[in-house]
Scaffold this motif. Structure first.
Motif, PDB file in Angstrom:
ATOM      1  N   VAL A   1       0.867  -1.173   0.000  1.00 54.62           N
ATOM      2  CA  VAL A   1       0.000   0.000   0.000  1.00 54.62           C
ATOM      3  C   VAL A   1       0.906   1.226   0.000  1.00 54.62           C
ATOM      4  O   VAL A   1       1.812   1.333   0.837  1.00 54.62           O
ATOM      5  CB  VAL A   1      -0.931   0.030   1.225  1.00 54.62           C
ATOM      6  CG1 VAL A   1      -1.889   1.223   1.140  1.00 54.62           C
ATOM      7  CG2 VAL A   1      -1.714  -1.273   1.333  1.00 54.62           C
ATOM      8  N   ALA A   2       0.692   2.124  -0.938  1.00 54.47           N
ATOM      9  CA  ALA A   2       1.575   3.273  -1.106  1.00 54.47           C
ATOM     10  C   ALA A   2       0.767   4.561  -1.058  1.00 54.47           C
ATOM     11  O   ALA A   2      -0.078   4.805  -1.914  1.00 54.47           O
ATOM     12  CB  ALA A   2       2.331   3.179  -2.437  1.00 54.47           C
ATOM     13  N   ALA A   3       1.023   5.377  -0.041  1.00 54.98           N
ATOM     14  CA  ALA A   3       0.376   6.685   0.083  1.00 54.98           C
ATOM     15  C   ALA A   3       1.368   7.755  -0.349  1.00 54.98           C
ATOM     16  O   ALA A   3       2.482   7.824   0.186  1.00 54.98           O
ATOM     17  CB  ALA A   3      -0.069   6.922   1.519  1.00 54.98           C
ATOM     18  N   HIS A   4       0.961   8.580  -1.309  1.00 52.90           N
ATOM     19  CA  HIS A   4       1.870   9.587  -1.863  1.00 52.90           C
ATOM     20  C   HIS A   4       1.212  10.955  -1.903  1.00 52.90           C
ATOM     21  O   HIS A   4       0.122  11.116  -2.460  1.00 52.90           O
ATOM     22  CB  HIS A   4       2.302   9.191  -3.280  1.00 52.90           C
ATOM     23  CG  HIS A   4       3.397   8.181  -3.296  1.00 52.90           C
ATOM     24  ND1 HIS A   4       4.723   8.516  -3.393  1.00 52.90           N
ATOM     25  CD2 HIS A   4       3.363   6.838  -3.167  1.00 52.90           C
ATOM     26  CE1 HIS A   4       5.461   7.422  -3.348  1.00 52.90           C
ATOM     27  NE2 HIS A   4       4.658   6.387  -3.204  1.00 52.90           N
ATOM     28  N   ASP A   5       1.905  11.914  -1.306  1.00 47.40           N
ATOM     29  CA  ASP A   5       1.465  13.303  -1.392  1.00 47.40           C
ATOM     30  C   ASP A   5       2.061  13.925  -2.650  1.00 47.40           C
ATOM     31  O   ASP A   5       3.272  14.149  -2.725  1.00 47.40           O
ATOM     32  CB  ASP A   5       1.911  14.075  -0.155  1.00 47.40           C
ATOM     33  CG  ASP A   5       1.705  15.573  -0.314  1.00 47.40           C
ATOM     34  OD1 ASP A   5       0.782  15.975  -1.061  1.00 47.40           O
ATOM     35  OD2 ASP A   5       2.468  16.341   0.309  1.00 47.40           O
ATOM     36  N   VAL A   6       1.212  14.183  -3.633  1.00 49.52           N
ATOM     37  CA  VAL A   6       1.656  14.754  -4.903  1.00 49.52           C
ATOM     38  C   VAL A   6       1.199  16.198  -5.065  1.00 49.52           C
ATOM     39  O   VAL A   6       1.328  16.770  -6.144  1.00 49.52           O
ATOM     40  CB  VAL A   6       1.166  13.898  -6.092  1.00 49.52           C
ATOM     41  CG1 VAL A   6       1.745  12.506  -6.013  1.00 49.52           C
ATOM     42  CG2 VAL A   6      -0.364  13.838  -6.141  1.00 49.52           C
ATOM     43  N   GLY A   7       0.686  16.789  -3.983  1.00 49.10           N
ATOM     44  CA  GLY A   7       0.244  18.173  -4.051  1.00 49.10           C
ATOM     45  C   GLY A   7      -1.079  18.325  -4.768  1.00 49.10           C
ATOM     46  O   GLY A   7      -2.094  18.676  -4.190  1.00 49.10           O
ATOM     47  N   ARG A   8      -1.044  18.068  -6.045  1.00 47.33           N
ATOM     48  CA  ARG A   8      -2.231  17.985  -6.880  1.00 47.33           C
ATOM     49  C   ARG A   8      -1.943  16.950  -7.948  1.00 47.33           C
ATOM     50  O   ARG A   8      -0.925  17.022  -8.649  1.00 47.33           O
ATOM     51  CB  ARG A   8      -2.524  19.348  -7.546  1.00 47.33           C
ATOM     52  CG  ARG A   8      -3.709  19.347  -8.528  1.00 47.33           C
ATOM     53  CD  ARG A   8      -5.031  19.367  -7.817  1.00 47.33           C
ATOM     54  NE  ARG A   8      -6.174  19.297  -8.726  1.00 47.33           N
ATOM     55  CZ  ARG A   8      -6.697  20.331  -9.398  1.00 47.33           C
ATOM     56  NH1 ARG A   8      -6.162  21.539  -9.274  1.00 47.33           N
ATOM     57  NH2 ARG A   8      -7.751  20.160 -10.173  1.00 47.33           N
ATOM     58  N   ALA A   9      -2.806  15.977  -8.076  1.00 56.46           N
ATOM     59  CA  ALA A   9      -2.610  14.926  -9.081  1.00 56.46           C
ATOM     60  C   ALA A   9      -3.042  15.475 -10.434  1.00 56.46           C
ATOM     61  O   ALA A   9      -4.236  15.550 -10.731  1.00 56.46           O
ATOM     62  CB  ALA A   9      -3.412  13.688  -8.713  1.00 56.46           C
ATOM     63  N   ILE A  10      -2.076  15.865 -11.254  1.00 63.12           N
ATOM     64  CA  ILE A  10      -2.404  16.409 -12.580  1.00 63.12           C
ATOM     65  C   ILE A  10      -3.145  15.353 -13.394  1.00 63.12           C
ATOM     66  O   ILE A  10      -4.123  15.649 -14.075  1.00 63.12           O
ATOM     67  CB  ILE A  10      -1.128  16.856 -13.316  1.00 63.12           C
ATOM     68  CG1 ILE A  10      -0.343  17.883 -12.483  1.00 63.12           C
ATOM     69  CG2 ILE A  10      -1.470  17.421 -14.688  1.00 63.12           C
ATOM     70  CD1 ILE A  10      -1.064  19.173 -12.202  1.00 63.12           C
ATOM     71  N   ASN A  11      -2.670  14.109 -13.309  1.00 64.40           N
ATOM     72  CA  ASN A  11      -3.316  12.994 -13.992  1.00 64.40           C
ATOM     73  C   ASN A  11      -3.238  11.779 -13.068  1.00 64.40           C
ATOM     74  O   ASN A  11      -2.189  11.128 -12.975  1.00 64.40           O
ATOM     75  CB  ASN A  11      -2.621  12.690 -15.324  1.00 64.40           C
ATOM     76  CG  ASN A  11      -3.328  11.625 -16.133  1.00 64.40           C
ATOM     77  OD1 ASN A  11      -3.729  10.597 -15.614  1.00 64.40           O
ATOM     78  ND2 ASN A  11      -3.475  11.857 -17.422  1.00 64.40           N
ATOM     79  N   PRO A  12      -4.312  11.469 -12.337  1.00 63.92           N
ATOM     80  CA  PRO A  12      -4.245  10.382 -11.345  1.00 63.92           C
ATOM     81  C   PRO A  12      -3.824   9.038 -11.922  1.00 63.92           C
ATOM     82  O   PRO A  12      -3.154   8.257 -11.237  1.00 63.92           O
ATOM     83  CB  PRO A  12      -5.674  10.337 -10.793  1.00 63.92           C
ATOM     84  CG  PRO A  12      -6.200  11.728 -10.994  1.00 63.92           C
ATOM     85  CD  PRO A  12      -5.593  12.188 -12.289  1.00 63.92           C
ATOM     86  N   MET A  13      -4.186   8.741 -13.162  1.00 66.25           N
ATOM     87  CA  MET A  13      -3.777   7.463 -13.750  1.00 66.25           C
ATOM     88  C   MET A  13      -2.259   7.387 -13.869  1.00 66.25           C
ATOM     89  O   MET A  13      -1.635   6.354 -13.569  1.00 66.25           O
ATOM     90  CB  MET A  13      -4.403   7.271 -15.129  1.00 66.25           C
ATOM     91  CG  MET A  13      -4.000   5.952 -15.793  1.00 66.25           C
ATOM     92  SD  MET A  13      -4.594   5.770 -17.482  1.00 66.25           S
ATOM     93  CE  MET A  13      -3.521   6.904 -18.365  1.00 66.25           C
ATOM     94  N   LEU A  14      -1.634   8.482 -14.286  1.00 65.32           N
ATOM     95  CA  LEU A  14      -0.186   8.490 -14.432  1.00 65.32           C
ATOM     96  C   LEU A  14       0.497   8.491 -13.068  1.00 65.32           C
ATOM     97  O   LEU A  14       1.598   7.947 -12.920  1.00 65.32           O
ATOM     98  CB  LEU A  14       0.256   9.688 -15.262  1.00 65.32           C
ATOM     99  CG  LEU A  14      -0.251   9.702 -16.708  1.00 65.32           C
ATOM    100  CD1 LEU A  14       0.283  10.916 -17.455  1.00 65.32           C
ATOM    101  CD2 LEU A  14       0.133   8.429 -17.448  1.00 65.32           C
TER     102      LEU A  14
END
Length: 913
Positions: free
Chosen positions: A794-807
């Protein structure tokens, strides 16, 4: 031509067509398909049947074309991905699902995957996961982590949308169709058949004195050979590198070689002559010399100095001090310490380095698989003694890079060969060649001490790291300086001291590899965190949360972020899985004696971009009179999705659908410098430049049309419509005079992250943003065999804003798979693991289900709040697995990879016999 080559014509059916050719006996089917019959969609990654990229169907059965002599195909039916994608309904439907799931990232393995999956789906309409793994087990992928491929083959519904592609929408990759059809052209796909080829002569010893005989005579006496290249043919400086002050690697070694696989000469000739060349017969004499195979040996008083300016073979060191670390440890009520080791890790991209060079008038043109086209151009200029403006780098598709394709590889050889012969020249490394001569992840030796109070608050930490940088610096200075900044992990540590040293050895150069040394330091820090939490009697998740950085809390560099510190949110996102999986493991272990289950977690962070250095990106955009919108996008897409993400950012800023935006890639003649694709910088840095370019282009249009700032734009052939509160404005583009590039509107904007240099104690602002992650691993350990089976991640990642969630999911899956490989199987041993059957990377059967939890804590500087992702997708995985093994068995591991032998030894120490 010999009598052997005058054989009967080979006839076969290729993608429904009757074809014939006349290959030399023994020629591989893969080469005949690619070079004689034009099927460049058949990819070659190893020429040994290890990677499966060259898989084709022979009478309906999947076969590695590199293992099949061409004449065995006489009279048989051959199907390639190109033919299948054009006409086979099963393959076409599969290609659509691959795109929906993002199952093709770099795309080099995709043809093999598509072909093998087609064979399966012709037999089994709805295969289960085991059947998919069995069918695709012979095809390796280094980017995706395989789970999206499994979903695509099985037809699992995807969350992809068919929308305008604004920021936040999981649209398909913009280049996906070319990947699934085999149309994308990689480094070895560009040169015309029959182009002169180049063979590099390399040292068989890690250190040797070399004497070159009369190679010119060999050329003169050997039909088809046209030129020899040595150090004497380098018109400029026989040196290259990536960090100013550390330009220390020769194109061709002179007098002495420093690592096995180092180049000393090269021969250029026809494909037939190069194929027949036996390097062992060349007049080259080798005298093996004493070797420094480890940093310990290199630092010994009697060790030879690899580089005159570096006594003790010390390349450089990095340092950070925050507070009084020794006093902090003295104040601790509980302390832990440990020594940790890791070895070389091979990048393992499926595409070997490849390229093609020729002269176009006075301009030297080089097509190559590269992560950094402008760096290539600027690095070649002093070697060639030419103005950079006379060198043009045209990036091809890149079949995986992960950092190693930042360095020059084939480019200097191609350039020198094209200049000397005046003819086009191509070069593709063999798998052995790429694994011998290109950069690796740095081996590490780490000593770490951590102290805390009884309440679980960390009081102090001292880190000492020694890193094997190999024979040449490459990105070693970056590793040495980045590690001390990150070795605390994403935690508040009031008293801290960290030093990292890079040591020259007679090993292959160690360079950039997804994380720049941070994965190594994270293993030590996160493993000791678990041990410290255990001794304090505190739950490992709670211990991390007590010490996690928060908004307004200084890092060990004294840097304070007022927003966007997302590590606490990542850890909290794991809470549900943490509690349920620990309970499930307890129940499992009560029911099983010889097999034990464990659950571990770890966190990580990564500063996006260069460390305290300028890091600009430039994006140019324009609109033509016909209404065409063009973005000059130089951020090389190596599979991570920058072509799509940056298009989405630009289109959102401009206010148009993404499918209206055409891309011009990183050709140095056509596109400004977007900087290198590394350090998780492209979404952040180039994304900001693209956003600014889109906003500037929009502002120019609205000003010309006298439309309001919030107007809605609609661009159609020859016209722009702007609708605001006053109505709809129409602009005829043909009435505007175009500029020199043919644009009636144009914008060129740049972005350079705000950072501050580090002082002598490493205090400053090294990065404008960090990304954050926390991973949970569930494993089962066979106590008798010493094997580890990952069950779930299980991987939780803070990306700020997911520009493209699939990518985002695709990057996480790929990083997790590489972290798994680092933890359990990957160890490059110079001279021993120089191919993909001795060096192991995860296969489709090794990667368990991965759950991705996207956390969005907006960053103050990121485009629409976005943060970089690529590096920290890998960082927490290995320590989470090690912590899971300890939870399952009590065995404490201090070295990766955790091979069965190492685990069995640790199990015995833990009392498991």
């Amino acid at each position: 031509m010999t009598e052997m080559s005058k054989i009967a014509t080979l006839r076969l059916t290729l993608d429904g067509r009757e074809v014939e050719t006349a290959p030399i006996p023994g020629t591989r089917l893969s080469r005949v398909l690619r070079e004689d019959l034009g099927c460049r969609d058949v990819k070659i990654g190893c020429n040994a049947g290890d990677c499966g990229a060259c898989t084709v169907l022979v009478d309906g059965a999947p076969v590695c074309a590199c293992l099949m002599p061409a004449h065995q195909a006489e009279g048989r039916k051959i199907e390639t991905v190109g033919g299948l994608a054009a006409s086979d309904p099963v393959t076409r439907a599969l290609g659509e699902r691959f795109q929906d799931h993002g199952a093709a990232q770099c795309g080099i393995c995709t043809p093999g995957m598509m072909v093998a999956a087609t064979a399966l789906l012709r037999r089994v309409e709805a295969p289960d996961e085991t059947q998919v793994k069995d069918a695709l087990g012979g095809v390796l992928c280094r980017c995706t982590g395989y789970r999206k491929i499994i979903d695509a083959v099985r037809g699992v519904p995807s969350e992809t949308v068919d929308g305008p592609g604004e920021v936040g929408q999981p649209i398909r990759r913009r280049d996906g169709a070319d990947k699934v059809s085999g149309r994308e052209r990689f480094g070895d796909d560009v040169a015309p058949p029959g182009t002169l080829e180049l063979r590099v002569i390399r040292s068989p010893y890690p250190r040797a004195r070399v004497t070159l005989g009369d190679l010119e005579a060999v050329v003169a006496e050997t039909p088809g050979l046209v030129a020899v290249l040595t150090a004497s043919d380098v018109p400029g400086a026989n040196r290259f590198g990536v960090i100013p002050g550390f330009i220390d690697q020769p194109v061709f070694a002179e007098a002495e070689t420093r690592f096995r696989g180092e180049a000393v000469a090269a021969l250029v000739g026809t494909p037939e002559a190069i194929a027949a060349l036996d390097p062992s017969t060349l007049p080259v004499e080798w005298e093996p010399l004493a070797v420094a195979a480890t940093p310990e040996e290199a630092e010994a008083a009697e060790a030879a100095r690899l580089h005159d300016a570096h006594p003790g073979n010390l390349m450089c060191e990095g340092f950070v001090a925050h507070g009084d670390a020794e006093s902090g440890l003295a104040a601790a009520e509980v302390t832990v310490e440990g020594r940790f080791r890791s070895g070389f890790v091979e990048h393992g991209y499926i595409e070997p380095e490849a390229g093609y060079a020729y002269l176009d008038g006075e301009e030297l043109v080089i097509h190559a698989c590269t992560q950094a086209p402008v760096m290539d151009r600027d690095g070649l200029a002093p070697i060639l003694g030419r103005d950079p403006d006379t060198i043009r780098i045209v990036p091809t598709g890149v079949g995986g890079g992960f950092g190693s394709k930042l360095d020059l590889s084939v480019q200097p050889f191609l350039a020198l060969a094209a200049l000397k012969t005046g003819q086009p020249v191509r070069l593709t490394y063999s798998r052995v060649e790429t694994m011998q001569s290109t950069t690796k992840r740095h081996p590490s030796e780490i000593a770490l001490r951590i102290g805390a109070r009884r309440d679980g608050r960390i009081t102090g930490m001292v880190f000492e790291g020694r890193f094997d940088t190999g024979a040449y610096a490459s990105w070693g200075p970056t590793v040495a300086n980045r590690v001390p900044v990150h070795a605390s992990g994403p935690y508040s540590v009031p008293a801290y001291r960290a030093k990292a040293r890079g040591i020259y050895t007679n090993n292959p150069p160690a360079g950039a590899f997804r994380g720049f040394g941070v994965p190594q330091s994270a293993i030590a820090q996160e493993v000791l965190f678990d041990l410290l939490a255990d001794r304090l009697g505190i739950d490992p998740l709670e211990f991390r949360l007590r010490n996690a950085l928060r908004n307004g809390t200084p890092t060990v560099c004294g840097q304070v972020f007022e927003q966007g510190v997302g590590i606490g949110a990542c850890l909290e996102a794991l809470r549900g899985s943490w509690e349920s999986e620990r309970a499930a493991a307890e129940a499992f272990n009560e029911a099983h004696d010889g097999r034990k289950r464990g659950v571990g977690l770890a966190a990580g962070w990564y500063g996006c971009g260069n460390t305290s250095m300028p890091n600009p990106s430039i994006m140019r955009s324009g609109i033509r009179a016909d209404g065409g919108i063009v973005l000059h996008q130089g951020a090389v897409d190596i599979g991570q999705g920058s072509n799509t993400v940056i298009s989405q950012i630009f289109a959102t800023a401009l206010g148009v659908p993404v499918d209206q935006v055409s891309l011009v890639g990183g050709d140095t003649k056509l596109t400004p410098d977007a900087g290198k694709t590394s350090a998780s910088r492209q979404t952040f840095v180039s994304g900001n430049a693209a956003k600014r370019s889109g906003e500037a282009l929009r502002a120019a249009i609205l000003a010309r049309m006298n439309a309001g700032e919030g107007a809605t734009l609609a661009v159609e052939p020859g016209l722009i419509h702007a609708t605001d509160g006053a109505g709809t404005h129409v602009l005829e583009l043909a009435k505007i005079a175009p500029d020199a590039r043919g644009y009636v509107f144009a914008a060129e904007e740049s972005y350079d992250p705000p950072t501050r240099p580090l002082d002598a104690n490493g205090q400053g602002a090294p990065y404008a943003q960090f990304g954050y992650a926390a991973h949970l691993a569930v494993v089962e350990v066979d106590l008798a065999l010493g094997t580890v089976e990952p069950v779930k991640l299980v991987a939780a990642h803070d990306v700020g804003r997911a520009i493209n969630p699939m990518l985002v999911e695709g990057q996480v899956h790929g990083g997790v798979a590489q972290g798994l490989g680092m933890a359990l199987m990957e160890e490059y041993l110079p001279g021993r693991t120089e191919n993909l059957h001795d060096y192991l990377i995860p296969t489709i059967g090794d990667v368990p289900p991965i759950e991705t939890l996207i956390v969005e804590e907006p960053d103050a500087h990121g485009p629409y709040g976005a943060k970089g992702l690529g590096e920290h997708a890998l960082i927490p995985t290995a320590p989470a697995i090690l912590n899971a093994i300890r939870h399952a068995t009590g065995a404490e591991l201090r070295q990766v990879p955790v091979t069965p032998a190492r685990l069995r030894a640790a199990l015995k120490e833990a009392g498991h016999g």
